[in-house]
Design an enzyme around this catalytic site. Structure first.
Site, PDB file in Angstrom:
ATOM      1  N   GLY A   1     -39.401 -20.473  51.501  1.00 36.20           N
ATOM      2  CA  GLY A   1     -38.963 -21.682  52.204  1.00 36.20           C
ATOM      3  C   GLY A   1     -39.669 -22.944  51.769  1.00 36.20           C
ATOM      4  O   GLY A   1     -40.474 -22.942  50.831  1.00 36.20           O
ATOM      5  N   VAL A   2     -39.329 -24.037  52.467  1.00 32.54           N
ATOM      6  CA  VAL A   2     -39.925 -25.327  52.160  1.00 32.54           C
ATOM      7  C   VAL A   2     -41.338 -25.399  52.717  1.00 32.54           C
ATOM      8  O   VAL A   2     -41.729 -24.624  53.569  1.00 32.54           O
ATOM      9  CB  VAL A   2     -39.113 -26.492  52.762  1.00 32.54           C
ATOM     10  CG1 VAL A   2     -37.788 -26.626  52.071  1.00 32.54           C
ATOM     11  CG2 VAL A   2     -38.939 -26.341  54.268  1.00 32.54           C
ATOM     12  N   GLY A   3     -42.090 -26.359  52.225  1.00 36.97           N
ATOM     13  CA  GLY A   3     -43.392 -26.645  52.818  1.00 36.97           C
ATOM     14  C   GLY A   3     -44.554 -26.138  51.992  1.00 36.97           C
ATOM     15  O   GLY A   3     -44.397 -25.358  51.045  1.00 36.97           O
ATOM     16  N   SER A   4     -45.723 -26.625  52.375  1.00 32.34           N
ATOM     17  CA  SER A   4     -46.935 -26.354  51.623  1.00 32.34           C
ATOM     18  C   SER A   4     -47.335 -24.888  51.715  1.00 32.34           C
ATOM     19  O   SER A   4     -47.785 -24.289  50.734  1.00 32.34           O
ATOM     20  CB  SER A   4     -48.078 -27.193  52.191  1.00 32.34           C
ATOM     21  OG  SER A   4     -47.680 -28.532  52.277  1.00 32.34           O
ATOM     22  N   VAL A   5     -47.186 -24.307  52.901  1.00 34.17           N
ATOM     23  CA  VAL A   5     -47.658 -22.937  53.092  1.00 34.17           C
ATOM     24  C   VAL A   5     -46.825 -21.971  52.251  1.00 34.17           C
ATOM     25  O   VAL A   5     -47.361 -21.148  51.501  1.00 34.17           O
ATOM     26  CB  VAL A   5     -47.624 -22.558  54.595  1.00 34.17           C
ATOM     27  CG1 VAL A   5     -48.001 -21.110  54.785  1.00 34.17           C
ATOM     28  CG2 VAL A   5     -48.573 -23.447  55.392  1.00 34.17           C
TER      29      VAL A   5
ATOM     30  N   GLU B   1     -33.274 -21.266  48.164  1.00 36.61           N
ATOM     31  CA  GLU B   1     -32.479 -22.505  48.219  1.00 36.61           C
ATOM     32  C   GLU B   1     -33.193 -23.627  47.486  1.00 36.61           C
ATOM     33  O   GLU B   1     -32.572 -24.428  46.818  1.00 36.61           O
ATOM     34  CB  GLU B   1     -32.118 -22.872  49.652  1.00 36.61           C
ATOM     35  CG  GLU B   1     -33.288 -22.940  50.588  1.00 36.61           C
ATOM     36  CD  GLU B   1     -32.914 -23.457  51.953  1.00 36.61           C
ATOM     37  OE1 GLU B   1     -31.938 -22.959  52.536  1.00 36.61           O
ATOM     38  OE2 GLU B   1     -33.595 -24.362  52.441  1.00 36.61           O
TER      39      GLU B   1
ATOM     40  N   ASN C   1     -38.453 -30.729  61.401  1.00 34.48           N
ATOM     41  CA  ASN C   1     -37.522 -30.933  60.277  1.00 34.48           C
ATOM     42  C   ASN C   1     -36.123 -30.377  60.544  1.00 34.48           C
ATOM     43  O   ASN C   1     -35.137 -30.985  60.166  1.00 34.48           O
ATOM     44  CB  ASN C   1     -38.057 -30.245  59.016  1.00 34.48           C
ATOM     45  CG  ASN C   1     -39.410 -30.799  58.599  1.00 34.48           C
ATOM     46  OD1 ASN C   1     -39.670 -31.982  58.745  1.00 34.48           O
ATOM     47  ND2 ASN C   1     -40.266 -29.934  58.088  1.00 34.48           N
TER      48      ASN C   1
ATOM     49  N   GLY D   1     -32.581 -23.416  55.992  1.00 32.04           N
ATOM     50  CA  GLY D   1     -31.967 -22.137  55.623  1.00 32.04           C
ATOM     51  C   GLY D   1     -32.711 -20.949  56.188  1.00 32.04           C
ATOM     52  O   GLY D   1     -32.325 -19.800  55.933  1.00 32.04           O
TER      53      GLY D   1
HETATM   54  N1  COA Z   1     -47.761 -27.078  66.945  1.00 36.49           N
HETATM   55  C1  COA Z   1     -47.727 -28.392  66.625  1.00 36.49           C
HETATM   56  N2  COA Z   1     -47.715 -28.841  65.364  1.00 36.49           N
HETATM   57  C2  COA Z   1     -47.773 -27.930  64.367  1.00 36.49           C
HETATM   58  C3  COA Z   1     -47.841 -26.554  64.620  1.00 36.49           C
HETATM   59  C4  COA Z   1     -47.824 -26.134  65.976  1.00 36.49           C
HETATM   60  N3  COA Z   1     -47.861 -24.839  66.296  1.00 36.49           N
HETATM   61  N4  COA Z   1     -47.907 -25.902  63.442  1.00 36.49           N
HETATM   62  C5  COA Z   1     -47.868 -26.832  62.471  1.00 36.49           C
HETATM   63  N5  COA Z   1     -47.801 -28.045  63.031  1.00 36.49           N
HETATM   64  C6  COA Z   1     -47.744 -29.331  62.341  1.00 36.49           C
HETATM   65  C7  COA Z   1     -48.884 -29.497  61.352  1.00 36.49           C
HETATM   66  O1  COA Z   1     -50.056 -29.935  62.015  1.00 36.49           O
HETATM   67  C8  COA Z   1     -48.307 -30.520  60.407  1.00 36.49           C
HETATM   68  O2  COA Z   1     -48.377 -31.782  61.036  1.00 36.49           O
HETATM   69  P1  COA Z   1     -48.659 -33.130  60.207  1.00 36.49           P
HETATM   70  O3  COA Z   1     -47.444 -33.305  59.326  1.00 36.49           O
HETATM   71  O4  COA Z   1     -48.785 -34.161  61.270  1.00 36.49           O
HETATM   72  O5  COA Z   1     -49.919 -32.848  59.438  1.00 36.49           O
HETATM   73  C9  COA Z   1     -46.828 -30.130  60.334  1.00 36.49           C
HETATM   74  O6  COA Z   1     -46.567 -29.361  61.521  1.00 36.49           O
HETATM   75  C10 COA Z   1     -46.464 -29.307  59.124  1.00 36.49           C
HETATM   76  O7  COA Z   1     -47.248 -28.135  59.129  1.00 36.49           O
HETATM   77  P2  COA Z   1     -47.971 -27.529  57.866  1.00 36.49           P
HETATM   78  O8  COA Z   1     -48.986 -26.555  58.379  1.00 36.49           O
HETATM   79  O9  COA Z   1     -48.433 -28.608  56.963  1.00 36.49           O
HETATM   80  O10 COA Z   1     -46.851 -26.623  57.197  1.00 36.49           O
HETATM   81  P3  COA Z   1     -45.613 -26.866  56.251  1.00 36.49           P
HETATM   82  O11 COA Z   1     -45.667 -28.134  55.473  1.00 36.49           O
HETATM   83  O12 COA Z   1     -45.531 -25.607  55.503  1.00 36.49           O
HETATM   84  O13 COA Z   1     -44.373 -26.988  57.269  1.00 36.49           O
HETATM   85  C11 COA Z   1     -42.759 -26.249  58.873  1.00 36.49           C
HETATM   86  C12 COA Z   1     -44.147 -26.050  58.257  1.00 36.49           C
HETATM   87  C13 COA Z   1     -42.502 -25.121  59.878  1.00 36.49           C
HETATM   88  C14 COA Z   1     -42.677 -27.589  59.587  1.00 36.49           C
HETATM   89  C15 COA Z   1     -41.702 -26.220  57.702  1.00 36.49           C
HETATM   90  O14 COA Z   1     -41.868 -25.058  56.946  1.00 36.49           O
HETATM   91  C16 COA Z   1     -40.269 -26.258  58.227  1.00 36.49           C
HETATM   92  O15 COA Z   1     -39.740 -27.333  58.506  1.00 36.49           O
HETATM   93  N6  COA Z   1     -39.625 -25.079  58.402  1.00 36.49           N
HETATM   94  C17 COA Z   1     -38.292 -25.019  58.942  1.00 36.49           C
HETATM   95  C18 COA Z   1     -37.246 -25.060  57.873  1.00 36.49           C
HETATM   96  C19 COA Z   1     -37.344 -23.871  56.961  1.00 36.49           C
HETATM   97  O16 COA Z   1     -38.014 -22.887  57.222  1.00 36.49           O
HETATM   98  N7  COA Z   1     -36.651 -23.901  55.871  1.00 36.49           N
HETATM   99  C20 COA Z   1     -36.742 -22.754  54.987  1.00 36.49           C
HETATM  100  C21 COA Z   1     -35.650 -22.562  54.150  1.00 36.49           C
HETATM  101  S1  COA Z   1     -35.941 -23.634  52.750  1.00 36.49           S
END
Ligand code: COA
Length: 501
Positions: free
Chosen positions: A266-270, A291, A381, A385
């Site tokens: 998926g998307v994102g840093s993790v 995707e 976000n 997908g």
């Molecule tokens: N409660 C509140 N905030 C939270 C949290 C929680 N349990 N867990 C993470 N966050 C916040 C982080 O602090 C960070 O905030 P910031 O932008 O203010 O620093 C933000 O969410 C992003 O988290 P991060 O740990 O940097 O992870 P990420 O960049 O990997 O993003 C998702 C994580 C879940 C937001 C992202 O993966 C996503 O939008 N997923 C849904 C869509 C998806 O899965 N698509 C996949 C198919 S491509």
């Protein structure tokens, strides 16, 4: 530059359609439903949206914007902040538009990314008046060649009454041949999608268009906005190691081999960091069926770990983007970009038996996952997908750090305040604390695995106290909960700034 433009417009009858961005933007009317190209900041229209931003300085108008997924700042920041967007779907990932969505100024339809095409076909959002599509070329035989993403472009080009093309001549011509455009027929008249391997090509080189729909062509040289991923850290590396150990145990159990199964990440840093972890692993001849292709996939191709990658978009950091696009020929036989209707199609995902790795915001003690809504109300976000993949994959894996915001928030909670992926769709949860393999388990069997293996030590006692009280209060029911206590960690967070008791 003239010669380049001419070589990119093969259909000579369209040569007189070349206009300025302002002229093209003037075609859009207040209230229009507009489909735009773009998927995770790749392949999006840029100069016409910026001309709309300019127009909004002297004129009040609003449009609905539907795309493949998130776009770069031109739309999801500047156009949103100019007050032009009334409604947006199906995904976004920009702080600018996110703030306006959470202030109630923009409506947001958060959708499974495989569903968009079906809904456009059925005109669920109303007739689409205009499409604004970035393209690398229009060929002499009438194909629109997309750029760094395909997304929903084929269906948008099909259903829109009128089309504006942003012909982006900064994209290399070597993009031609990367795409594989296959569009299913209407539901009820549809054949099986003939894709049985991640590397299969089943469609055409571009999107067949009706030239009479093209009302304007605008020349652009704007690059895609680079991705914003943060490099791997110690904790994401630990998560990657847990995941790799888990895959090794699946091999020992006879369920996988060293080539694993096509991987979706998926998307994102993790998710990117976790994928990076494959570089030093025992696994080989891997395939990616995803995707979005982020940096990690290209690093794995370069390292000889990944043989083939299929997706709907390429979203890279500035540095890697330069390297990949300058040497695209080297990747041509290892890469395909498909419509998101195919990259995310449940039929294909189930047939290929994907390993799907997506990021959660948080999970609960029974395995329900929230990927979208912070504290239940504020949109991050969108589901993207992740639902298409998690439900239909061979293995639906969710990764998340066990804590957020410096440790004040636990990512394992008694009950998630918004459910994107139910307990039925979540096979495995991985945090930097460990792995919980939930397959085949009853809810009460999952609890010790999730709390003991995945929760942060600072929150384990609180979670056990809640669970034990819930067992007692419900007489040991199937899924014990005390409804007026289930969200007490969020109450604490609101009152004290921390979920810690
Ligand atoms: N409660 C509140 N905030 C939270 C949290 C929680 N349990 N867990 C993470 N966050 C916040 C982080 O602090 C960070 O905030 P910031 O932008 O203010 O620093 C933000 O969410 C992003 O988290 P991060 O740990 O940097 O992870 P990420 O960049 O990997 O993003 C998702 C994580 C879940 C937001 C992202 O993966 C996503 O939008 N997923 C849904 C869509 C998806 O899965 N698509 C996949 C198919 S491509």
């Amino acid at each position: 530059m003239e010669a380049t433009i001419e070589s990119r417009i093969g259909l000579k009858e369209l040569a007189d359609k070349v206009v300025s961005a302002d002229q093209a933007a003037a075609l859009i009317s207040n209230g229009d439903v507009v489909g735009m190209s773009g998927f995770t900041r790749a392949g999006d229209a840029k100069v016409v949206p910026m001309a709309l931003v300019e127009r909004a300085k002297t004129e009040k108008f609003k449009i609905d914007v539907y795309t493949g997924a998130s776009l770069g700042p031109e739309v999801d920041q500047f156009l949103a902040q100019a007050g032009v967007i009334r409604k947006r779907g199906p995904f976004q990932g920009d702080k600018g538009i996110r703030t306006l969505i959470n202030n109630g100024e923009i409506l947001f339809a958060d959708m499974h990314l495989s569903h968009g095409a079906e809904q456009f076909r059925q005109e669920i959002f109303g007739p689409m008046k205009y499409a604004i599509l970035e393209a690398a070329a229009i060929t002499a035989d009438g194909y629109l060649i997309p750029t760094t993403s395909v997304g929903n472009n084929p269906i948008i080009a099909d259903v829109a009454e009128n089309i504006i093309i942003e012909l982006n001549i900064s994209h290399p011509e070597s993009l031609i041949g990367i795409h594989d455009i296959y569009v299913p027929e209407k539901q009820g008249e549809r054949q099986a999608i003939p894709l049985t391997n991640a590397s299969d090509r089943i469609g055409e080189k571009g999107i067949k268009i009706d030239p009479s729909k093209i009302k304007a062509i605008v020349i652009s040289q704007e690059p895609d906005a680079p991705s914003l991923i943060v490099p791997p850290d110690e904790e994401t590396q630990t998560m990657a190691n847990y995941l790799l150990d888990f895959f090794s145990s699946e091999i020992k159990a006879g369920r996988l081999t060293k080539t694993l199964a096509p991987i979706q990440s998926g998307v994102g840093s993790v998710a990117n960091a976790v994928l990076d972890g494959f570089a030093d692993s025992e696994f080989e001849h891997l395939q990616v069926f995803s995707e979005v292709l982020q940096d990690a996939v290209f690093n794995l191709i370069d390292a000889g770990k990944v043989d083939f990658a299929s997706a709907t978009s390429i979203t890279l950091s500035e540095e890697l983007g330069k390297r990949v696009y300058e040497n695209l020929d080297q990747y041509a036989d290892k890469l395909v970009l498909r419509p998101q209707e195919i990259s995310n199609h449940p039929e294909v995902i189930r047939r290929l038996g994907l390993i799907s790795i997506n990021t959660a915001l948080e999970a609960d003690i029974y395995g329900n996952v929230n990927s979208t809504h912070v504290s239940g109300s504020k949109m991050m976000n969108g589901i993207g997908g992740s639902g298409d993949f998690a439900r239909n994959a061979r293995l639906g894996i969710f990764v998340t750090k066990s804590y957020a915001k410096g440790g004040s928030i636990s990512s394992i909670v008694p009950m998630v305040p918004h459910v994107d992926h139910t307990e039925h769709d979540v096979d495995v949860i991985v945090t930097e604390q460990g792995v919980a393999d939930l397959r085949g388990l009853a809810p009460k069997e999952r609890v010790p695995l999730i709390i003991n293996n995945c929760a942060h030590p600072d929150f384990k006692e609180q979670l056990w106290e809640y669970y034990n009280s819930a067992v007692e209060a419900t007489g040991n029911a199937q899924t014990p909960h005390i409804l007026n206590r289930a969200f007490e960690m969020y109450d604490l967070l609101e009152k004290t700034g921390s979920m810690k008791k």
